[in-house]
Design a protein around this motif. Sequence first.
Motif, mmCIF file in Angstrom:
data_model
loop_
_atom_site.group_PDB
_atom_site.id
_atom_site.type_symbol
_atom_site.label_atom_id
_atom_site.label_comp_id
_atom_site.label_asym_id
_atom_site.label_seq_id
_atom_site.Cartn_x
_atom_site.Cartn_y
_atom_site.Cartn_z
ATOM 1 N N SER A 98 0.767 -1.285 -0.012
ATOM 2 C CA SER A 98 0.053 -0.069 0.192
ATOM 3 C C SER A 98 1.012 1.132 0.144
ATOM 4 N N PRO A 99 0.315 2.236 -0.757
ATOM 5 C CA PRO A 99 1.243 3.465 -0.435
ATOM 6 C C PRO A 99 1.400 4.040 0.718
ATOM 7 N N PRO A 100 2.597 4.700 0.996
ATOM 8 C CA PRO A 100 3.060 5.233 2.396
ATOM 9 C C PRO A 100 1.764 6.032 2.852
ATOM 10 N N ALA A 101 1.442 6.286 4.040
ATOM 11 C CA ALA A 101 0.288 7.084 4.505
ATOM 12 C C ALA A 101 0.882 8.551 4.336
ATOM 13 N N GLN A 102 0.040 9.586 4.131
ATOM 14 C CA GLN A 102 0.260 10.764 4.015
ATOM 15 C C GLN A 102 0.515 11.306 5.371
ATOM 16 N N PRO A 103 1.044 12.240 5.484
ATOM 17 C CA PRO A 103 1.357 13.134 6.822
ATOM 18 C C PRO A 103 0.018 13.600 7.191
ATOM 19 N N ASP A 104 -0.479 13.626 8.572
ATOM 20 C CA ASP A 104 -1.552 14.377 8.836
ATOM 21 C C ASP A 104 -1.228 15.375 10.005
ATOM 22 N N PRO A 105 -1.184 16.781 9.312
ATOM 23 C CA PRO A 105 -0.939 17.817 10.332
ATOM 24 C C PRO A 105 -1.419 17.968 11.529
ATOM 25 N N ASN A 106 -2.765 17.498 11.636
ATOM 26 C CA ASN A 106 -3.491 17.471 12.813
ATOM 27 C C ASN A 106 -2.909 16.709 13.824
ATOM 28 N N SER A 107 -2.556 15.254 13.154
ATOM 29 C CA SER A 107 -1.954 14.241 14.239
ATOM 30 C C SER A 107 -0.687 14.717 14.507
ATOM 31 N N ASP A 108 0.127 14.945 13.741
ATOM 32 C CA ASP A 108 1.556 15.457 13.977
ATOM 33 C C ASP A 108 1.531 16.731 15.081
ATOM 34 N N LEU A 109 0.617 17.576 14.864
ATOM 35 C CA LEU A 109 0.668 18.708 15.984
ATOM 36 C C LEU A 109 0.490 18.009 17.301
ATOM 37 N N THR A 110 -0.823 16.940 17.496
ATOM 38 C CA THR A 110 -1.090 16.414 18.649
ATOM 39 C C THR A 110 -0.046 15.781 19.344
ATOM 40 N N GLN A 111 0.699 14.894 18.335
ATOM 41 C CA GLN A 111 1.706 13.983 18.920
ATOM 42 C C GLN A 111 2.963 14.949 19.356
ATOM 43 N N ALA A 112 3.144 16.176 18.714
ATOM 44 C CA ALA A 112 4.269 16.875 19.121
ATOM 45 C C ALA A 112 4.001 17.667 20.028
ATOM 46 N N GLY A 113 2.814 18.234 20.553
ATOM 47 C CA GLY A 113 2.267 18.920 21.554
ATOM 48 C C GLY A 113 2.191 17.957 22.730
ATOM 49 N N LEU A 114 1.769 16.563 22.813
ATOM 50 C CA LEU A 114 1.816 15.818 23.920
ATOM 51 C C LEU A 114 3.198 15.414 24.398
ATOM 52 N N VAL A 115 4.211 15.376 23.483
ATOM 53 C CA VAL A 115 5.398 14.938 24.116
ATOM 54 C C VAL A 115 5.907 16.281 24.662
ATOM 55 N N VAL A 116 5.756 17.372 24.378
ATOM 56 C CA VAL A 116 6.377 18.689 24.856
ATOM 57 C C VAL A 116 5.625 18.857 26.021
ATOM 58 N N ILE A 117 4.228 18.495 26.411
ATOM 59 C CA ILE A 117 3.633 18.390 27.581
ATOM 60 C C ILE A 117 4.024 17.323 28.712
ATOM 61 N N ALA A 118 4.276 16.240 28.017
ATOM 62 C CA ALA A 118 5.136 15.086 28.853
ATOM 63 C C ALA A 118 6.633 15.604 29.332
ATOM 64 N N GLU A 119 7.171 16.463 28.537
ATOM 65 C CA GLU A 119 8.464 16.900 29.010
ATOM 66 C C GLU A 119 8.166 18.067 29.936
ATOM 67 N N LEU A 153 8.393 12.097 13.107
ATOM 68 C CA LEU A 153 7.565 12.890 12.565
ATOM 69 C C LEU A 153 8.289 13.640 11.142
ATOM 70 N N VAL A 154 9.729 13.552 11.249
ATOM 71 C CA VAL A 154 10.418 14.118 10.011
ATOM 72 C C VAL A 154 10.344 13.252 8.809
ATOM 73 N N ASP A 155 10.269 13.726 7.544
ATOM 74 C CA ASP A 155 10.149 12.950 6.466
ATOM 75 C C ASP A 155 11.540 12.509 6.077
#
Length: 116
Positions: free
Chosen positions: A4-25, A51-53
Amino acid sequence: MTGSPPAQPDPNSDLTQAGLVVIAEATALHDDDPIVIDAARENLLDTVDELVDEPLTPRQEEVVEAISIAAGTLTAGLSGALASVREKPVADVLTGAAATLFTPNNPLPGDASTGE
């Protein structure tokens, strides 16, 4: 088997994931336990790598890591200050910050529109 083709990045998912690790920090910094802080920092850096391509240059990696760690530190400081002013536990402030990441109307990264 067809690939299957690689999944396209989802900006909302990336934002949520990045935000959660900052809050965890930030949460780990408030915990003041070196083991927890190290684990949160490792999670933060692993998330950046996910998260980086394209592979980053060593210098780009240093800069992204520094920005990520600074974001966690700023979040810790600001959440502590807000908790103090509101006379609430820091955990409540950080939980509220995490909840905002799941608000469906958050602007997407790179979206400079005001929504008006």
